[in-house]
Design a protein around this motif. Structure first.
Motif, PDB file in Angstrom:
ATOM      1  N   ALA A 131     -14.850  32.418  -1.259  1.00  0.00           N
ATOM      2  CA  ALA A 131     -14.671  33.207  -0.385  1.00  0.00           C
ATOM      3  C   ALA A 131     -14.967  32.609   0.868  1.00  0.00           C
ATOM      4  N   PRO A 132     -14.058  32.011   1.971  1.00  0.00           N
ATOM      5  CA  PRO A 132     -14.643  31.377   3.127  1.00  0.00           C
ATOM      6  C   PRO A 132     -15.726  32.187   3.989  1.00  0.00           C
ATOM      7  N   GLY A 133     -16.552  31.578   4.351  1.00  0.00           N
ATOM      8  CA  GLY A 133     -17.830  32.253   4.870  1.00  0.00           C
ATOM      9  C   GLY A 133     -19.007  32.778   3.892  1.00  0.00           C
ATOM     10  N   GLY A 134     -18.632  32.873   2.466  1.00  0.00           N
ATOM     11  CA  GLY A 134     -19.703  33.068   1.673  1.00  0.00           C
ATOM     12  C   GLY A 134     -19.219  34.288   0.700  1.00  0.00           C
ATOM     13  N   VAL A 135     -19.943  34.505  -0.680  1.00  0.00           N
ATOM     14  CA  VAL A 135     -19.743  35.580  -1.432  1.00  0.00           C
ATOM     15  C   VAL A 135     -20.959  36.272  -1.336  1.00  0.00           C
TER      16      VAL A 135
ATOM     17  N   GLY B  72     -22.218  27.030   1.459  1.00  0.00           N
ATOM     18  CA  GLY B  72     -21.920  27.989   2.230  1.00  0.00           C
ATOM     19  C   GLY B  72     -20.739  27.888   3.111  1.00  0.00           C
ATOM     20  N   ASN B  73     -20.544  26.589   3.525  1.00  0.00           N
ATOM     21  CA  ASN B  73     -19.371  26.121   4.215  1.00  0.00           C
ATOM     22  C   ASN B  73     -18.552  25.267   3.521  1.00  0.00           C
ATOM     23  N   SER B  74     -18.263  25.481   2.138  1.00  0.00           N
ATOM     24  CA  SER B  74     -17.431  24.558   1.378  1.00  0.00           C
ATOM     25  C   SER B  74     -16.029  25.251   1.676  1.00  0.00           C
ATOM     26  N   ASP B  75     -15.107  24.146   1.507  1.00  0.00           N
ATOM     27  CA  ASP B  75     -13.687  24.536   1.469  1.00  0.00           C
ATOM     28  C   ASP B  75     -13.128  24.568   0.072  1.00  0.00           C
ATOM     29  N   GLY B  76     -14.170  24.711  -0.854  1.00  0.00           N
ATOM     30  CA  GLY B  76     -13.868  24.762  -2.360  1.00  0.00           C
ATOM     31  C   GLY B  76     -13.842  23.598  -2.970  1.00  0.00           C
ATOM     32  N   HIS B  77     -14.541  22.528  -2.301  1.00  0.00           N
ATOM     33  CA  HIS B  77     -14.971  21.419  -3.164  1.00  0.00           C
ATOM     34  C   HIS B  77     -16.364  21.083  -2.911  1.00  0.00           C
ATOM     35  N   GLY B  78     -16.685  21.063  -1.852  1.00  0.00           N
ATOM     36  CA  GLY B  78     -18.371  20.854  -1.384  1.00  0.00           C
ATOM     37  C   GLY B  78     -19.377  21.794  -2.123  1.00  0.00           C
ATOM     38  N   VAL B  79     -20.243  21.191  -2.465  1.00  0.00           N
ATOM     39  CA  VAL B  79     -21.232  22.131  -3.317  1.00  0.00           C
ATOM     40  C   VAL B  79     -22.599  22.031  -2.796  1.00  0.00           C
ATOM     41  N   ARG B  80     -23.510  23.104  -3.415  1.00  0.00           N
ATOM     42  CA  ARG B  80     -25.069  22.972  -3.243  1.00  0.00           C
ATOM     43  C   ARG B  80     -25.730  22.591  -4.617  1.00  0.00           C
ATOM     44  N   ALA B  81     -25.021  22.981  -5.537  1.00  0.00           N
ATOM     45  CA  ALA B  81     -25.666  22.394  -6.827  1.00  0.00           C
ATOM     46  C   ALA B  81     -24.352  22.399  -8.005  1.00  0.00           C
ATOM     47  N   LEU B  82     -24.372  21.073  -8.497  1.00  0.00           N
ATOM     48  CA  LEU B  82     -23.172  20.993  -9.391  1.00  0.00           C
ATOM     49  C   LEU B  82     -23.518  20.134 -10.453  1.00  0.00           C
ATOM     50  N   LEU B  83     -22.627  20.185 -11.714  1.00  0.00           N
ATOM     51  CA  LEU B  83     -23.029  19.251 -12.870  1.00  0.00           C
ATOM     52  C   LEU B  83     -21.406  18.744 -12.811  1.00  0.00           C
TER      53      LEU B  83
ATOM     54  N   ASP C 234     -24.650  32.309   2.086  1.00  0.00           N
ATOM     55  CA  ASP C 234     -24.135  32.752   0.813  1.00  0.00           C
ATOM     56  C   ASP C 234     -23.353  31.473   0.433  1.00  0.00           C
ATOM     57  N   PRO C 235     -23.367  31.073  -0.778  1.00  0.00           N
ATOM     58  CA  PRO C 235     -22.418  30.126  -1.397  1.00  0.00           C
ATOM     59  C   PRO C 235     -20.866  30.808  -1.255  1.00  0.00           C
ATOM     60  N   ALA C 236     -20.020  29.852  -0.911  1.00  0.00           N
ATOM     61  CA  ALA C 236     -18.637  30.049  -0.900  1.00  0.00           C
ATOM     62  C   ALA C 236     -17.864  30.701  -2.337  1.00  0.00           C
ATOM     63  N   GLY C 237     -18.658  30.389  -3.248  1.00  0.00           N
ATOM     64  CA  GLY C 237     -18.306  30.735  -4.525  1.00  0.00           C
ATOM     65  C   GLY C 237     -18.809  29.778  -5.680  1.00  0.00           C
ATOM     66  N   ILE C 238     -18.038  29.684  -6.823  1.00  0.00           N
ATOM     67  CA  ILE C 238     -18.359  28.897  -8.027  1.00  0.00           C
ATOM     68  C   ILE C 238     -17.061  28.230  -8.330  1.00  0.00           C
ATOM     69  N   LYS C 239     -17.305  26.995  -8.937  1.00  0.00           N
ATOM     70  CA  LYS C 239     -16.168  26.351  -9.238  1.00  0.00           C
ATOM     71  C   LYS C 239     -16.442  25.777 -10.668  1.00  0.00           C
ATOM     72  N   ILE C 240     -15.251  25.891 -11.639  1.00  0.00           N
ATOM     73  CA  ILE C 240     -15.415  25.632 -13.024  1.00  0.00           C
ATOM     74  C   ILE C 240     -14.129  24.793 -13.444  1.00  0.00           C
ATOM     75  N   GLY C 241     -14.490  23.668 -13.823  1.00  0.00           N
ATOM     76  CA  GLY C 241     -13.265  22.756 -14.443  1.00  0.00           C
ATOM     77  C   GLY C 241     -12.304  22.127 -13.512  1.00  0.00           C
ATOM     78  N   GLY C 242     -13.063  21.914 -12.411  1.00  0.00           N
ATOM     79  CA  GLY C 242     -12.317  21.433 -11.333  1.00  0.00           C
ATOM     80  C   GLY C 242     -12.393  22.026  -9.722  1.00  0.00           C
ATOM     81  N   SER C 243     -12.310  21.336  -8.694  1.00  0.00           N
ATOM     82  CA  SER C 243     -12.271  21.946  -7.604  1.00  0.00           C
ATOM     83  C   SER C 243     -11.528  22.727  -6.783  1.00  0.00           C
ATOM     84  N   PHE C 244     -11.553  23.513  -5.934  1.00  0.00           N
ATOM     85  CA  PHE C 244     -10.565  24.391  -5.179  1.00  0.00           C
ATOM     86  C   PHE C 244     -10.355  25.642  -6.122  1.00  0.00           C
ATOM     87  N   PRO C 245     -11.203  26.526  -6.282  1.00  0.00           N
ATOM     88  CA  PRO C 245     -10.928  27.726  -7.117  1.00  0.00           C
ATOM     89  C   PRO C 245     -10.054  28.646  -6.607  1.00  0.00           C
ATOM     90  N   GLN C 246      -9.659  28.450  -5.370  1.00  0.00           N
ATOM     91  CA  GLN C 246      -8.925  29.329  -4.565  1.00  0.00           C
ATOM     92  C   GLN C 246      -7.296  28.888  -4.825  1.00  0.00           C
TER      93      GLN C 246
END
Length: 318
Positions: free
Chosen positions: A114-118, A167-178, A267-279
């Motif tokens: 969600a742009p702007g944060g979840v 918080g400002n991610s386009d679906g790729h940039g992260v705050r915390a990532l494995l 607020d984070p823009a979301g969570i990504k799992i198994g690759g970027s751009f969950p949108q």
């Protein structure tokens, strides 16, 4: 987690219903019952892939306190596969690259954006730390062919596991990532974090060869901790700390000065799992793998807690 009310005022019928409902839920996925009591207050989101959203099987219910449901992108309910990551576990999530030869949006991945944060992920807003952990199993060709270039021999420079978006991610940039990325010319298992949305990232890379950390067709428990107050990070494999090193010298998180250092107050823009751009707007860094019991906490848990959580999940007792 659902809570049942069994007081006298509820009546005998509701009491019986609650008692019967407990074992059914435990049988559905014992993993949800295997969370250290000390971690539950900080468990913002938890996905065991045994809880489809009623009426929406392509969505997965959050078993953490935030209620942040996610979408199974690309394959929908077919992405839930019977493969126990640990004793008592049920379904796992299959992520995959579907068409290596075409730039499309058909990869199997999961998450939300969600742009702007979840708003339900507000616990990560100005947090002092974060922990990302879960079970991972490499099941295919990794790193995958890069479907965004015309050269069929090109490969992605990373393999996306899971993380919390900035918080400002386009679906790729992260705050915390494995994930797995190239560090010093070699693909490595890493924790990659960013304290400030507009700030620099830091990477803590495992020293060991990534294929020894994540052998093909073997379930492995990984955890990454991010302490925004002092800039420290750590990686764990099957409950034990991994030797590693920081990729960026200096103070990329800007924590050396005075003050109370926290993540950005967004607020984070979301969570990504198994690759970027969950949108699902483009493909990048797919993982041909399986995942289970993905947990996202709003603090950097201790080494002892990671070890205890791993032992609890691998015990033979439900």
């Amino acid at each position: 987690m659902p809570k049942h009310t069994t007081g006298l005022a509820a009546g005998l019928a509701l009491l019986v219903t609650a008692l019967l409902a407990g074992p059914v839920q435990a049988a559905d996925s014992a993993g949800t019952q295997r969370v250290l009591p000390g971690l539950k207050p900080d468990l913002v989101a938890h996905y065991d892939f045994g809880h489809p959203v009623p009426g929406a099987p392509a969505e997965e219910q959050d078993q953490g306190f935030s209620g942040t449901d996610i979408q199974l992108v690309g394959g929908g309910p077919a992405m839930r596969v019977p493969d126990a990551a640990h004793p008592g576990a049920g379904n796992a999530l299959q992520t995959a690259q579907i068409n290596p030869g075409a730039a499309g949006n058909d990869d199997w991945k999961a998450g939300l954006y969600a742009p702007g944060g979840v708003p339900t992920l507000n616990a990560f807003n100005a947090a002092k730390g974060t922990t990302v952990m879960g079970w991972f199993k490499m099941t295919g060709d990794n790193p995958a062919p890069d479907s965004n270039t015309p050269d069929p021999d090109d490969r992605y420079g990373a393999i996306g596991l899971t993380g919390v978006l900035a918080g400002n991610s386009d679906g790729h940039g992260v705050r915390a990532l494995l994930e797995l990325i190239e560090v010093e010319g070699e693909l490595r298992v890493v924790a990659l974090g960013r304290r400030l949305d507009d700030g620099a990232s830091q990477t803590f890379a495992a020293a060991a060869d990534w294929r020894s950390v994540l052998p093909q067709d073997e379930w492995v428990h990984l955890a990454a901790t991010f302490d925004y107050s002092d800039g420290s990070m750590a990686l764990f494999r099957n409950g034990e700390r991994l030797d590693g090193f920081y990729a960026t010298p200096g103070d990329p998180w800007e924590v050396e000065g005075p003050g109370d250092h926290r993540a950005s107050p967004t607020d984070p823009a979301g969570i990504k799992i198994g690759g970027s751009f969950p949108q699902n707007t483009r493909e990048r860094n797919p993982c041909n793998c399986r995942m289970d019991d993905l947990m996202f906490l709003d603090r950097a848990v201790s080494a002892a807690e990671v070890r205890q959580q791993h032992r609890m999940m691998t015990s033979q007792q439900p």
